[in-house]
Design a protein around this motif. Structure first.
Motif, short mmCIF file in Angstrom:
data_model
loop_
_atom_site.label_atom_id
_atom_site.label_comp_id
_atom_site.label_asym_id
_atom_site.label_seq_id
_atom_site.Cartn_x
_atom_site.Cartn_y
_atom_site.Cartn_z
N LEU A 42 0.83 -1.20 0.00
CA LEU A 42 0.00 0.00 0.00
C LEU A 42 0.87 1.26 0.00
N ILE A 46 1.05 4.01 -3.04
CA ILE A 46 0.78 5.44 -2.84
C ILE A 46 1.97 6.28 -3.31
N ALA A 78 1.94 6.34 -7.05
CA ALA A 78 0.86 7.20 -7.52
C ALA A 78 1.23 8.68 -7.40
N LEU A 79 1.87 9.06 -6.32
CA LEU A 79 2.32 10.44 -6.16
C LEU A 79 3.34 10.82 -7.23
N GLY A 99 6.68 11.52 -3.01
CA GLY A 99 6.67 10.11 -3.40
C GLY A 99 8.02 9.46 -3.24
#
Length: 78
Positions: A13, A17, A20-21, A58
């Protein structure tokens, strides 16, 4: 050091994330550059820096992924 299933899930997870950032920031900067090129306007530094902040976040999250995943796993344990 082995990780059990919840810790591996938390690590996945956190890495998702972070990715994705990074992807979001790259898309934002690319769209800004494309719009400036299309409108024949100069590219300004401040909007590029502001749009690249999620990229920096990120990368930091990817670097600290294991410790963030352990923290998240501990917080979600009941």
């Amino acid at each position: 050091m082995t990780m059990d299933s919840p810790e591996r899930g938390a690590l996945m997870l956190v890495r998702f994330i972070a990715a994705a950032l990074i992807g979001w920031a790259l898309a934002e900067v690319a769209l800004y550059l494309a719009i400036c090129h299309h409108k024949n306007e100069p590219v300004e530094i401040i909007p590029c820096v502001l749009k690249s902040l999620p990229f920096v976040a990120g990368v930091v999250v990817l670097i600290k992924a294991r410790s963030l995943a352990e923290w998240l796993s501990d917080k979600l344990d009941l």
